[in-house]
Write a protein that holds these residues in place. Structure first.
Motif, PDB file in Angstrom:
ATOM      1  N   ARG A 163     -98.863 -62.680   1.140  1.00 49.07           N
ATOM      2  CA  ARG A 163     -98.843 -64.066   0.666  1.00 49.07           C
ATOM      3  C   ARG A 163    -100.186 -64.482   0.071  1.00 49.07           C
ATOM      4  O   ARG A 163    -100.490 -65.670  -0.034  1.00 49.07           O
ATOM      5  CB  ARG A 163     -98.421 -64.981   1.824  1.00 49.07           C
ATOM      6  N   ASP A 164    -100.953 -63.483  -0.351  1.00 50.64           N
ATOM      7  CA  ASP A 164    -102.244 -63.725  -0.998  1.00 50.64           C
ATOM      8  C   ASP A 164    -102.384 -62.792  -2.204  1.00 50.64           C
ATOM      9  O   ASP A 164    -103.230 -61.894  -2.217  1.00 50.64           O
ATOM     10  CB  ASP A 164    -103.379 -63.489   0.001  1.00 50.64           C
ATOM     11  N   PRO A 165    -101.555 -62.994  -3.234  1.00 57.39           N
ATOM     12  CA  PRO A 165    -101.585 -62.092  -4.391  1.00 57.39           C
ATOM     13  C   PRO A 165    -102.918 -62.148  -5.132  1.00 57.39           C
ATOM     14  O   PRO A 165    -103.641 -63.144  -5.070  1.00 57.39           O
ATOM     15  CB  PRO A 165    -100.449 -62.620  -5.284  1.00 57.39           C
ATOM     16  N   LYS A 175     -92.813 -62.762 -11.385  1.00 54.31           N
ATOM     17  CA  LYS A 175     -92.661 -61.569 -10.559  1.00 54.31           C
ATOM     18  C   LYS A 175     -93.013 -61.838  -9.094  1.00 54.31           C
ATOM     19  O   LYS A 175     -93.031 -60.919  -8.278  1.00 54.31           O
ATOM     20  CB  LYS A 175     -93.550 -60.443 -11.099  1.00 54.31           C
ATOM     21  N   LEU A 176     -93.321 -63.089  -8.767  1.00 60.88           N
ATOM     22  CA  LEU A 176     -93.663 -63.484  -7.407  1.00 60.88           C
ATOM     23  C   LEU A 176     -92.589 -64.420  -6.863  1.00 60.88           C
ATOM     24  O   LEU A 176     -91.678 -64.831  -7.577  1.00 60.88           O
ATOM     25  CB  LEU A 176     -95.025 -64.183  -7.385  1.00 60.88           C
ATOM     26  N   ALA A 177     -92.704 -64.755  -5.586  1.00 60.12           N
ATOM     27  CA  ALA A 177     -91.799 -65.718  -4.959  1.00 60.12           C
ATOM     28  C   ALA A 177     -92.625 -66.864  -4.388  1.00 60.12           C
ATOM     29  O   ALA A 177     -93.742 -66.645  -3.896  1.00 60.12           O
ATOM     30  CB  ALA A 177     -90.988 -65.056  -3.849  1.00 60.12           C
ATOM     31  N   SER A 178     -92.090 -68.059  -4.458  1.00 62.60           N
ATOM     32  CA  SER A 178     -92.787 -69.201  -3.873  1.00 62.60           C
ATOM     33  C   SER A 178     -92.608 -69.188  -2.358  1.00 62.60           C
ATOM     34  O   SER A 178     -91.659 -68.608  -1.831  1.00 62.60           O
ATOM     35  CB  SER A 178     -92.261 -70.510  -4.458  1.00 62.60           C
ATOM     36  N   TRP A 184     -97.681 -68.579  -3.046  1.00 63.17           N
ATOM     37  CA  TRP A 184     -96.951 -67.483  -3.684  1.00 63.17           C
ATOM     38  C   TRP A 184     -97.068 -66.230  -2.834  1.00 63.17           C
ATOM     39  O   TRP A 184     -98.069 -66.023  -2.145  1.00 63.17           O
ATOM     40  CB  TRP A 184     -97.514 -67.203  -5.083  1.00 63.17           C
ATOM     41  N   ARG A 185     -96.035 -65.403  -2.885  1.00 61.76           N
ATOM     42  CA  ARG A 185     -96.093 -64.108  -2.213  1.00 61.76           C
ATOM     43  C   ARG A 185     -95.571 -63.034  -3.152  1.00 61.76           C
ATOM     44  O   ARG A 185     -94.840 -63.301  -4.109  1.00 61.76           O
ATOM     45  CB  ARG A 185     -95.271 -64.106  -0.919  1.00 61.76           C
ATOM     46  N   TYR A 186     -95.974 -61.806  -2.832  1.00 56.27           N
ATOM     47  CA  TYR A 186     -95.451 -60.668  -3.575  1.00 56.27           C
ATOM     48  C   TYR A 186     -93.952 -60.523  -3.317  1.00 56.27           C
ATOM     49  O   TYR A 186     -93.485 -60.713  -2.189  1.00 56.27           O
ATOM     50  CB  TYR A 186     -96.131 -59.376  -3.132  1.00 56.27           C
ATOM     51  N   THR A 187     -93.203 -60.187  -4.343  1.00 58.65           N
ATOM     52  CA  THR A 187     -91.830 -59.745  -4.152  1.00 58.65           C
ATOM     53  C   THR A 187     -91.850 -58.232  -3.922  1.00 58.65           C
ATOM     54  O   THR A 187     -92.871 -57.572  -4.109  1.00 58.65           O
ATOM     55  CB  THR A 187     -90.968 -60.088  -5.377  1.00 58.65           C
TER      56      THR A 187
END
Length: 283
Positions: A163-165, A175-178, A184-187
């Motif tokens: 959750r720290d891209p 390409k990320l998710a809220s 934001w977090r990595y998908t």
């Protein structure tokens, strides 16, 4: 020989991460020990209720599996399950393996995925025990490791990292998710490439094999590249676990249908799942 460290943000319950396994396997074939993978668990759902609160039902999950299997070619059960399984317990198992038996971390992750998308519920304790046994871990020992405070801390650290891209990843928010915290977090899967001399490349979200190979060419142009296999059985002998048709196709650089035909002609043993199969060499 140059090496590239790849941090992979993933989750054993993510169907997109499972659908991207052919790309990971191709990278491993082409570049071997020049790549050092490190898996970090995203932790998509602590409880089954987390998914239900988002309106994600077993019926929707089955429809999603049907669509993804048709699009990406990986074998997935397309029948509705009794529930949409939480993923964090399986993530905890993978982290526990990393803490105590590092060489078993990825095999355990892979087997958990295999079982989950073949039908069993990922958060069923028996699924985790079966996966542990398959990869040579003692299920009782793994369960004990999962209960350790150090394992829980490491898992939560993984989830915080996810959750720290990086700034580069944040530039590709599609390409990320809220997150509920307005972050934001990595998908899954997301790759972060780094070399010892500081070269870096962010590849958030599911990408193609070509995108990953392009990233490697940018950060480490001196990597030695292995030729593609001459025969599909080479992939089965090398992998060390049941391999999907699409994975064989991706590694060999051939079509899904051609891979299927060649696997059958070679007498490989099929484990049918959904509309396709996993394959192993005949005994």
């Amino acid at each position: 020989m140059p090496t590239v460290a790849i941090t992979e943000f993933t989750d054993p319950g993510c169907p997109f991460a499972f659908s991207a396994e052919p790309h990971r396997l191709r990278l491993r074939w082409l570049f071997g020990d020049q790549l050092e993978f490190s898996e970090r668990m995203v932790g998509l759902a602590d409880t089954r209720q987390d998914y239900l609160d988002k309106g994600f039902t077993p019926e929707k999950a089955a429809k999603g599996a049907e669509s993804l299997a048709a699009k990406f070619g990986m074998p997935m059960s397309e029948e509705p399950k009794p529930a949409v399984a939480a993923t964090v317990t399986a993530c905890r198992a993978v982290v526990a393996a990393r803490q105590h038996a590092t060489e078993k971390q990825w095999p355990l992750l892979r087997r958990l995925r295999h079982l989950h998308f073949a039908g069993p519920l990922l958060d069923d304790p028996q699924t985790i025990r079966d996966a542990a046994s398959f990869v040579g871990l003692d299920p009782d020992e793994l369960e004990a490791w999962m209960g350790e405070e150090a394992t829980e801390r490491a898992l939560r650290e993984d989830m915080l990292m996810a959750r720290d891209p990086t700034p580069a990843a944040l530039a590709l928010k599609d390409k990320l998710a809220s997150t509920p915290e307005n972050g934001w977090r990595y998908t899954c899967p997301s790759y972060e490439f780094r070399t010892a001399d500081g070269a870096a490349f962010s590849a958030p979200g599911m990408q193609s094999s070509l995108a990953y190979e392009t990233a490697l060419a940018n950060v480490a142009p001196g990597l030695e590249r292995r030729a593609e296999p001459e025969d599909v059985t080479e992939v089965l002998a090398w992998a060390g676990f049941p391999v999907a048709t699409q994975e064989v196709a991706e590694v060999c650089g051939i079509s899904h249908d051609e891979a299927h035909e060649k696997l059958e002609a070679a007498g490989a043993v099929a484990e049918p799942v959904g509309r396709d199969a996993f394959w192993t060499l005949a005994a």
